[in-house]
Scaffold this active site. Sequence first.
Site, PDB file in Angstrom:
ATOM      1  NE  ARG A  49      -1.720  -2.067   2.905  1.00  0.00           N
ATOM      2  CZ  ARG A  49      -1.858  -3.339   2.552  1.00  0.00           C
ATOM      3  NH1 ARG A  49      -2.901  -3.724   1.881  1.00  0.00           N
ATOM      4  NH2 ARG A  49      -0.958  -4.239   2.895  1.00  0.00           N
ATOM      5  CB  THR A  50       3.476   2.494   2.266  1.00  0.00           C
ATOM      6  OG1 THR A  50       2.716   2.056   3.391  1.00  0.00           O
ATOM      7  CG2 THR A  50       4.091   3.839   2.590  1.00  0.00           C
ATOM      8  CE  LYS A  78      26.568  -3.142  -8.951  1.00  0.00           C
ATOM      9  NZ  LYS A  78      26.780  -2.001  -9.849  1.00  0.00           N
ATOM     10  NE  ARG A  99       7.322   0.777   4.716  1.00  0.00           N
ATOM     11  CZ  ARG A  99       6.110   0.243   4.739  1.00  0.00           C
ATOM     12  NH1 ARG A  99       5.927  -1.011   4.361  1.00  0.00           N
ATOM     13  NH2 ARG A  99       5.079   0.954   5.126  1.00  0.00           N
ATOM     14  CG  HIS A 127       3.986   3.912   8.715  1.00  0.00           C
ATOM     15  ND1 HIS A 127       4.085   4.810   7.662  1.00  0.00           N
ATOM     16  CD2 HIS A 127       3.459   2.778   8.189  1.00  0.00           C
ATOM     17  CE1 HIS A 127       3.640   4.224   6.565  1.00  0.00           C
ATOM     18  NE2 HIS A 127       3.260   3.001   6.853  1.00  0.00           N
TER      19      HIS A 127
HETATM   20  C1  NCD Z   1       2.114  -1.023   8.238  1.00  0.00           C
HETATM   21  C2  NCD Z   1       3.622  -0.872   8.375  1.00  0.00           C
HETATM   22  O1  NCD Z   1       4.362  -1.061   7.402  1.00  0.00           O
HETATM   23  O2  NCD Z   1       4.027  -0.513   9.460  1.00  0.00           O
HETATM   24  N1  NCD Z   1       1.706  -1.204   6.917  1.00  0.00           N
HETATM   25  C3  NCD Z   1       1.344  -0.113   6.182  1.00  0.00           C
HETATM   26  O3  NCD Z   1       2.162   0.708   5.837  1.00  0.00           O
HETATM   27  N2  NCD Z   1       0.036   0.062   5.903  1.00  0.00           N
HETATM   28  C4  NCD Z   1       1.526  -2.023   9.159  1.00  0.00           C
HETATM   29  C5  NCD Z   1       2.080  -3.412   9.201  1.00  0.00           C
HETATM   30  O4  NCD Z   1       2.991  -3.766   8.454  1.00  0.00           O
HETATM   31  O5  NCD Z   1       1.575  -4.167  10.020  1.00  0.00           O
END
Ligand code: NCD
Length: 298
Positions: A49-50, A78, A99, A127
């Site tokens: 999703r993100t 590398k 991320r 997040h």
């Molecule tokens: C979350 C995350 O990556 O922290 N996912 C997201 O971005 N919607 C929640 C999760 O992974 O449980």
Amino acid sequence: MKHVISSYDFSREEFLKVFQLADEISEGKLKPDVQGKVVSLAFFEPSTRTATSFATAAWKIGAKVIGFTSPEGTSVEKGENFADTIRMLENYSDCIVVRHKFDGAAKFASEISEKPIINAGDGKHEHPTQSLIDLYTVYKVFGHVDGLNFALFGDLKYARTVNSLLRALTRFKPRKVFLISPPQLRARREITQELNYEVVEKESPYDVISEVDVLYVTRIQKERFPDEMEYEKIKESYIVDAKLVNHMKRDSIILHPLPRVNEIDRRVDKSPQAKYFYQASLGVPVRMALLYEVLGGG
Ligand code: NCD
């Protein structure tokens, strides 16, 4: 707005500004156009999703997207380090969405990069853009965020969305905030101690569920467990099923940042309270609004 590392980077007014921009974008009243801008995705950890909603949001406001959604195939393989990777993307783009599995990775990137860094999840830490989506969903359903009873349910120790949401709620006036988890997965003291509202910890959802307006469910964060045996012991102990939902108020809602594993029974998806797929759909207008702000359009 410069970097977005924590929910604390937003004041109440800034949260409401993003909500208002997201509303205007959804209603077609605002058509953001940042042609020529480039957004980098730097995803060192898995994402569905993100990553895809940031890319969609960028395209929809006229920006181009570069970068990677997995370090495989990049020079990280590398042996290139994180700092050098960020320096390269800083040269090529106008903002970097990061991320990473390490707590503090986004903050570290913001100390290297002159271009805005957006934290799309750093380890078990934060997040913040997920909290924007979470609270925008609450705002869309109830018309406001203040005065509601929240219950955060599941893995409150390792879920970074929980930390960001608890911090985001300091900008609002929640009536009650319940934290429901097995004892091993209680929310972190360093997070709960600094909040400007009271939290009430419970082990059973049945103690409070009839009072709750927003039930926020999280997945057990298997990948962050230091010990696989611990995960095996807990994994199916916390489930939102039809029996629990029957005790909820009719106008209450269930949110989940997703991905869902087993913690919400699929039969709950049809209940009027289930708002987690709607919540995920709001990721695009919210991230359009945020990118528009960060890229200097708003
Ligand atoms: C979350 C995350 O990556 O922290 N996912 C997201 O971005 N919607 C929640 C999760 O992974 O449980």
